[in-house]
Design an enzyme around this catalytic site. Structure first.
Site, PDB file in Angstrom:
ATOM      1  N   ASN A   9       0.879  -1.167   0.000  1.00 43.67           N
ATOM      2  CA  ASN A   9       0.000   0.000   0.000  1.00 43.67           C
ATOM      3  C   ASN A   9       0.914   1.215   0.000  1.00 43.67           C
ATOM      4  OD1 ASN A   9      -1.776   2.065   0.433  1.00 43.67           O
ATOM      5  ND2 ASN A   9      -2.386   1.428   2.504  1.00 43.67           N
ATOM      6  N   TRP A  10       1.047   1.798  -1.166  1.00 43.48           N
ATOM      7  CA  TRP A  10       1.982   2.929  -1.300  1.00 43.48           C
ATOM      8  C   TRP A  10       1.468   4.200  -0.629  1.00 43.48           C
ATOM      9  CZ3 TRP A  10       4.332   3.078  -6.966  1.00 43.48           C
ATOM     10  CH2 TRP A  10       5.058   1.898  -7.181  1.00 43.48           C
ATOM     11  N   LYS A  11       0.176   4.218  -0.298  1.00 41.59           N
ATOM     12  CA  LYS A  11      -0.448   5.421   0.269  1.00 41.59           C
ATOM     13  C   LYS A  11      -0.191   6.602  -0.668  1.00 41.59           C
ATOM     14  CE  LYS A  11      -0.117   3.181   4.705  1.00 41.59           C
ATOM     15  NZ  LYS A  11      -0.021   3.257   6.172  1.00 41.59           N
ATOM     16  N   HIS A  94      -9.411   1.498   4.642  1.00 38.40           N
ATOM     17  CA  HIS A  94      -8.155   1.625   5.380  1.00 38.40           C
ATOM     18  C   HIS A  94      -8.363   2.532   6.589  1.00 38.40           C
ATOM     19  CE1 HIS A  94      -4.026   2.600   6.374  1.00 38.40           C
ATOM     20  NE2 HIS A  94      -3.718   1.464   5.779  1.00 38.40           N
ATOM     21  N   GLU A  96      -6.674   4.850   7.735  1.00 33.99           N
ATOM     22  CA  GLU A  96      -6.429   6.269   7.476  1.00 33.99           C
ATOM     23  C   GLU A  96      -7.653   6.920   6.844  1.00 33.99           C
ATOM     24  OE1 GLU A  96      -2.772   5.572   5.395  1.00 33.99           O
ATOM     25  OE2 GLU A  96      -1.880   4.944   7.292  1.00 33.99           O
ATOM     26  N   GLU A 166      -5.499  -4.837  10.341  1.00 33.49           N
ATOM     27  CA  GLU A 166      -4.445  -3.863  10.624  1.00 33.49           C
ATOM     28  C   GLU A 166      -4.741  -3.147  11.941  1.00 33.49           C
ATOM     29  OE1 GLU A 166      -2.324  -2.551   6.789  1.00 33.49           O
ATOM     30  OE2 GLU A 166      -4.118  -1.326   6.941  1.00 33.49           O
ATOM     31  N   GLY A 172       2.626   2.250  10.844  1.00 27.16           N
ATOM     32  CA  GLY A 172       3.601   3.334  10.730  1.00 27.16           C
ATOM     33  C   GLY A 172       4.303   3.673  12.027  1.00 27.16           C
ATOM     34  N   SER A 212       3.379  -2.188  10.289  1.00 24.85           N
ATOM     35  CA  SER A 212       4.827  -2.308  10.500  1.00 24.85           C
ATOM     36  C   SER A 212       5.366  -3.695  10.156  1.00 24.85           C
ATOM     37  CB  SER A 212       5.200  -1.922  11.943  1.00 24.85           C
ATOM     38  OG  SER A 212       4.872  -0.568  12.184  1.00 24.85           O
TER      39      SER A 212
HETATM   40  P1  13P Z   1       3.067   0.368   7.677  1.00 25.65           P
HETATM   41  O1  13P Z   1       3.547  -0.926   7.069  1.00 25.65           O
HETATM   42  O2  13P Z   1       3.820   1.560   7.213  1.00 25.65           O
HETATM   43  O3  13P Z   1       2.946   0.267   9.161  1.00 25.65           O
HETATM   44  O4  13P Z   1       1.578   0.579   7.108  1.00 25.65           O
HETATM   45  C1  13P Z   1       0.696  -0.473   7.176  1.00 25.65           C
HETATM   46  C2  13P Z   1      -0.501  -0.104   6.410  1.00 25.65           C
HETATM   47  O5  13P Z   1      -1.243   0.786   6.766  1.00 25.65           O
HETATM   48  C3  13P Z   1      -0.765  -0.836   5.163  1.00 25.65           C
HETATM   49  O6  13P Z   1      -2.033  -0.563   4.687  1.00 25.65           O
END
Ligand code: 13P
Length: 248
Positions: A9-11, A94, A96, A166, A172, A212
């Protein structure tokens, strides 16, 4: 179909040039993967990514989809628009999006249904907040979220869904759930799915861990019986790290 699925997931990262370069670096490193490999890129990188993955085993994903086929929804993208870009997977719900953009179990459900109806595969994200974990509410929260996401979805469509567990406190933060904790919570999610769809469908459902997950901890997470893959944020932005996760 390969059971395990590792998705990046590149966000909101990478422009077109960076997308082309990163995929070029990833492709040879993951070519012998025993799992499905997906990169979920920003909308504006889909076309570049689609060209870059040609002839590789990498699949294309997006990070959100609207529930309506078209209309006055400024800033949104429909499932058909994603299909036109040859997108195969789309992330929905997600944390976020839940945290910053008002996504709810109901909107996650609506987006998931629309995506499935159009022919996309969906990575549905669920997970508890730190406060919820610390007050013993993890099971209650993930059960509510999974029931909400699946409302009205037919059993036959379950194979088009991947669930990503998640825990929000692990995203993160460098704080990973222990493999045992991740496994236990995914078992709770699977049990809820079993109640809805029966044992066979629940066992067939792929449930990823995310939060993470990286080159160092991927193999011990992937060794857990309930964990069928990973949704990778930060570590998916570096070719070598992502490849190490894929080749867990
Ligand atoms: P990280 O791997 O940066 O913790 O992010 C996880 C995530 O939100 C994947 O969708």
């Amino acid at each position: 179909m390969k059971r395990d699925i590792i998705a990046g997931n590149w966000k909101m990262n990478n422009n077109n040039a960076q997308t082309k370069e990163l995929i070029k670096q990833i492709a040879p490193l993951v070519k012998d993967a025993k799992c499905e490999v997906v990169v979920c890129v920003p909308f504006t990188d889909l076309d570049t990514a689609r060209r870059a993955i040609r002839g590789t085993n990498i699949k294309l994903g997006a990070q959100n989809v609207h529930w309506a086929p078209k209309g006055a929804f400024t800033g949104e993208i429909s499932a058909d628009m994603l299909l036109e870009q040859k997108v195969e997977y789309v992330i929905v719900g997600h944390s976020e999006r839940r945290q910053y953009f008002g996504e709810t179990d109901a909107s996650v459900n609506a987006r998931t249904k629309a995506a499935i109806a159009a022919g996309l595969k969906v990575i549905v994200c669920i997970g508890e907040l730190l406060e919820e974990r610390e007050t013993g509410k993890t099971a209650e929260v993930v059960i509510r979220q999974i029931n909400g996401a699946m409302a009205g979805i037919e059993k036959a469509d379950l194979k088009k869904i991947v669930v990503a567990y998640e825990p929000v406190w692990a995203i993160g933060t460098g704080r990973t759930a222990t493999p045992q904790d991740a496994n236990d919570t995914i078992a709770i999610i699977r049990k809820a799915v079993r109640k809805l769809y029966g044992k066979t469908a629940a066992n067939a459902l792929r449930i990823q861990y995310g939060g993470s997950m990286n080159a160092k901890n991927a193999s011990e997470l992937m060794a857990m019986p309930e964990i069928d893959g990973g949704l990778i944020g930060g570590a998916s932005l570096k070719a070598e790290d992502f490849a190490k996760v894929v080749n867990y």
